[in-house]
Write a protein that holds these residues in place. Structure first.
Motif, PDB file in Angstrom:
ATOM      1  N   VAL A 106       0.837  -1.207   0.000  1.00 28.48           N
ATOM      2  CA  VAL A 106       0.000   0.000   0.000  1.00 28.48           C
ATOM      3  C   VAL A 106       0.870   1.254   0.000  1.00 28.48           C
ATOM      4  O   VAL A 106       0.596   2.219  -0.718  1.00 28.48           O
ATOM      5  CB  VAL A 106      -0.950  -0.006   1.218  1.00 28.48           C
TER       6      VAL A 106
ATOM      7  N   HIS B 279       0.933   4.151  -2.894  1.00 23.77           N
ATOM      8  CA  HIS B 279       0.640   5.559  -2.653  1.00 23.77           C
ATOM      9  C   HIS B 279       1.807   6.476  -3.007  1.00 23.77           C
ATOM     10  O   HIS B 279       1.597   7.648  -3.344  1.00 23.77           O
ATOM     11  CB  HIS B 279       0.254   5.769  -1.182  1.00 23.77           C
TER      12      HIS B 279
ATOM     13  N   TYR C 119      -1.186  -2.130  -8.810  1.00 28.32           N
ATOM     14  CA  TYR C 119      -1.982  -3.192  -8.194  1.00 28.32           C
ATOM     15  C   TYR C 119      -1.786  -3.254  -6.683  1.00 28.32           C
ATOM     16  O   TYR C 119      -2.417  -4.065  -6.014  1.00 28.32           O
ATOM     17  CB  TYR C 119      -1.640  -4.540  -8.813  1.00 28.32           C
TER      18      TYR C 119
ATOM     19  N   LEU D 234      -2.940  -1.310  -4.684  1.00 29.23           N
ATOM     20  CA  LEU D 234      -4.200  -0.920  -4.051  1.00 29.23           C
ATOM     21  C   LEU D 234      -5.011  -2.130  -3.599  1.00 29.23           C
ATOM     22  O   LEU D 234      -5.823  -2.041  -2.673  1.00 29.23           O
ATOM     23  CB  LEU D 234      -5.033  -0.060  -5.005  1.00 29.23           C
ATOM     24  N   THR D 235      -4.810  -3.284  -4.240  1.00 24.86           N
ATOM     25  CA  THR D 235      -5.580  -4.481  -3.887  1.00 24.86           C
ATOM     26  C   THR D 235      -5.147  -5.063  -2.547  1.00 24.86           C
ATOM     27  O   THR D 235      -5.830  -5.952  -2.022  1.00 24.86           O
ATOM     28  CB  THR D 235      -5.432  -5.558  -4.978  1.00 24.86           C
TER      29      THR D 235
ATOM     30  N   SER E 240     -10.581   2.879   5.011  1.00 25.00           N
ATOM     31  CA  SER E 240     -10.733   1.428   5.086  1.00 25.00           C
ATOM     32  C   SER E 240     -10.887   0.966   6.531  1.00 25.00           C
ATOM     33  O   SER E 240     -11.539  -0.046   6.797  1.00 25.00           O
ATOM     34  CB  SER E 240      -9.538   0.724   4.433  1.00 25.00           C
TER      35      SER E 240
ATOM     36  N   THR F 133     -17.230  -2.003  -9.478  1.00 24.71           N
ATOM     37  CA  THR F 133     -15.893  -2.053 -10.070  1.00 24.71           C
ATOM     38  C   THR F 133     -15.944  -2.014 -11.589  1.00 24.71           C
ATOM     39  O   THR F 133     -15.203  -1.274 -12.240  1.00 24.71           O
ATOM     40  CB  THR F 133     -15.157  -3.324  -9.606  1.00 24.71           C
TER      41      THR F 133
ATOM     42  N   ASN G 259     -12.692   0.444 -12.107  1.00 24.58           N
ATOM     43  CA  ASN G 259     -11.703   0.715 -11.074  1.00 24.58           C
ATOM     44  C   ASN G 259     -12.148   0.051  -9.775  1.00 24.58           C
ATOM     45  O   ASN G 259     -13.298   0.218  -9.350  1.00 24.58           O
ATOM     46  CB  ASN G 259     -11.557   2.224 -10.868  1.00 24.58           C
TER      47      ASN G 259
ATOM     48  N   ASN H 166     -10.475   0.717  -7.003  1.00 24.18           N
ATOM     49  CA  ASN H 166     -10.043   1.660  -5.967  1.00 24.18           C
ATOM     50  C   ASN H 166     -11.188   2.591  -5.602  1.00 24.18           C
ATOM     51  O   ASN H 166     -11.151   3.805  -5.859  1.00 24.18           O
ATOM     52  CB  ASN H 166      -8.832   2.450  -6.447  1.00 24.18           C
TER      53      ASN H 166
ATOM     54  N   TRP I 289     -12.753   5.395  -0.829  1.00 25.40           N
ATOM     55  CA  TRP I 289     -12.030   6.435  -0.098  1.00 25.40           C
ATOM     56  C   TRP I 289     -12.623   7.818  -0.321  1.00 25.40           C
ATOM     57  O   TRP I 289     -12.370   8.748   0.432  1.00 25.40           O
ATOM     58  CB  TRP I 289     -10.559   6.464  -0.527  1.00 25.40           C
TER      59      TRP I 289
ATOM     60  N   SER J 240     -17.860   1.450   0.148  1.00 29.45           N
ATOM     61  CA  SER J 240     -16.745   1.044   1.001  1.00 29.45           C
ATOM     62  C   SER J 240     -17.150  -0.080   1.940  1.00 29.45           C
ATOM     63  O   SER J 240     -16.384  -1.015   2.175  1.00 29.45           O
ATOM     64  CB  SER J 240     -16.225   2.241   1.796  1.00 29.45           C
TER      65      SER J 240
ATOM     66  N   GLN K 125      -7.808  -5.408 -11.708  1.00 31.01           N
ATOM     67  CA  GLN K 125      -7.591  -5.146 -10.292  1.00 31.01           C
ATOM     68  C   GLN K 125      -8.364  -6.142  -9.428  1.00 31.01           C
ATOM     69  O   GLN K 125      -7.844  -6.648  -8.418  1.00 31.01           O
ATOM     70  CB  GLN K 125      -8.008  -3.715  -9.948  1.00 31.01           C
TER      71      GLN K 125
END
Length: 343
Positions: free
Chosen positions: A20, A24, A36, A38-39, A135, A172, A177, A179, A182, A192, A242
């Protein structure tokens, strides 16, 4: 849960936290193919499902109340929220500007302390001062839903997981996406929670349903094969790629859960990585506000120094706080009967 499973899960948890951070800071580090990462958040949700299913399913079915369950979760998790929030306030008071390499605003620190996804600042983030906090909020919300559903019986867990996964897949594919979650706004809060519940339910299934080591290895190979094939041929379908990457990560988690003991040396490393993972996840965004103040080092070294030091310090403080809170709670419980008797 046996100690060997805890160690392997700790290793996966630590590596996911690092993934992560790299995701970022991929622009700052000038690295490619880190998208990837983010997964790894989805792996966190599945990990939570494994741990909570093993630790609390029987207790909840035996009569554990909502306040007791909430108390158990908050005693373990909220001290780190307090540490991160205090760190953010200290940065704000010192006049450290918002982050550029990893956006972390100098507004809405109160949202961190209250774990409230209500943004008054910019960035379109539910938690501008610490964006990854979304999260954590989603996991707590998913825990609450899981508790209520489990009270009605295990048979309701499967439809809950299927419904949540269907919502996640639809969102998705529609957004192209994974992601999601957030962002600020009520719709994204629902997404979320659905994302957290979907993978949390998979984690519960991993923990509660029997599976052999060989079967878990086959599942991982199959998931990885599908991911590689689709990623190669399905150009432009980033959301699907993803999602399949997250599925492969959860299949890896399933295999790690079945592996034999990693041995003393790797086990010690795994435990440390597991201990660092939550502080690293919570601290890496606000700590990035300090990156411009470090000069003369390569970017990798700067990131490791700044974020690593913040995470390590937060880990030590967090573990001390958790220990104190648990000790206070145990002493209070022991003293309660005496006070009742005196009254």
């Amino acid at each position: 849960m046996t100690s060997q499973r805890i160690e392997w899960l700790d290793l996966v948890r630590g590596l996911a936290a690092i993934a992560v951070v790299v995701f970022h800071y991929q622009a700052y580090l000038q690295v490619r193919h880190a998208g990837y990462g983010l997964t790894a958040v989805d792996i966190f949700f599945a990990l939570s499902g494994i741990v909570l299913a093993l630790k609390y399913t029987q207790a909840i079915e035996s009569g554990m109340g909502p306040l007791e369950f909430a108390g158990v979760r908050l005693r373990r998790l909220y001290p780190m929220v307090l540490v991160a929030g205090t760190f953010i306030v200290a940065l704000d008071l010192a006049g450290v500007p918002s982050g550029a390499s990893m956006p972390a605003a100098d507004t809405d620190a109160w949202a961190i302390f209250l774990v409230m996804p209500v943004s008054t600042g910019g960035m379109n983030s539910a938690f501008p001062a610490d964006p990854p906090m979304w999260s954590f909020w989603a996991e707590l919300a998913a825990n609450a839903v899981w508790f209520v559903v489990l009270k009605f019986g295990r048979r309701w867990m499967f439809p809950l997981g299927v419904a949540s996964m269907a919502i996640l897949i639809f969102a998705t594919l529609r957004a192209n996406n994974l992601n999601l979650g957030w962002e600020a706004g009520g719709l994204y809060r629902l997404i979320s929670v659905a994302r957290a519940l979907a993978w949390f339910s998979v984690g519960c299934a991993i923990a509660m349903r029997p599976s052999t080591l060989r079967m878990s290895a086959v599942m991982l190979v199959a998931a990885l094969t599908v991911f590689v094939v689709v990623a190669h041929f399905a150009g432009g379908r980033e959301g699907l790629n993803q999602f399949l990457c997250a599925t492969t990560g959860v299949a890896l988690l399933n295999l790690a859960y079945r592996l034999p003991s990693p041995g003393m040396a790797l086990g010690a490393i795994s435990r440390w990585l597991g201990m660092l993972s939550f502080p690293l996840y919570m601290m890496h965004a606000p700590a990035g506000r300090l990156l411009p103040y470090v000069h003369g080092l390569p970017r990798w070294a700067t990131l490791v120094l700044v974020v690593g030091a913040a995470a390590l310090a937060a880990t030590l403080v967090n573990e001390s706080l958790v220990d104190r809170v648990n000790r206070f709670y145990r002493e209070r419980r022991k003293a309660s009967p005496a006070r009742i008797g005196e009254g």
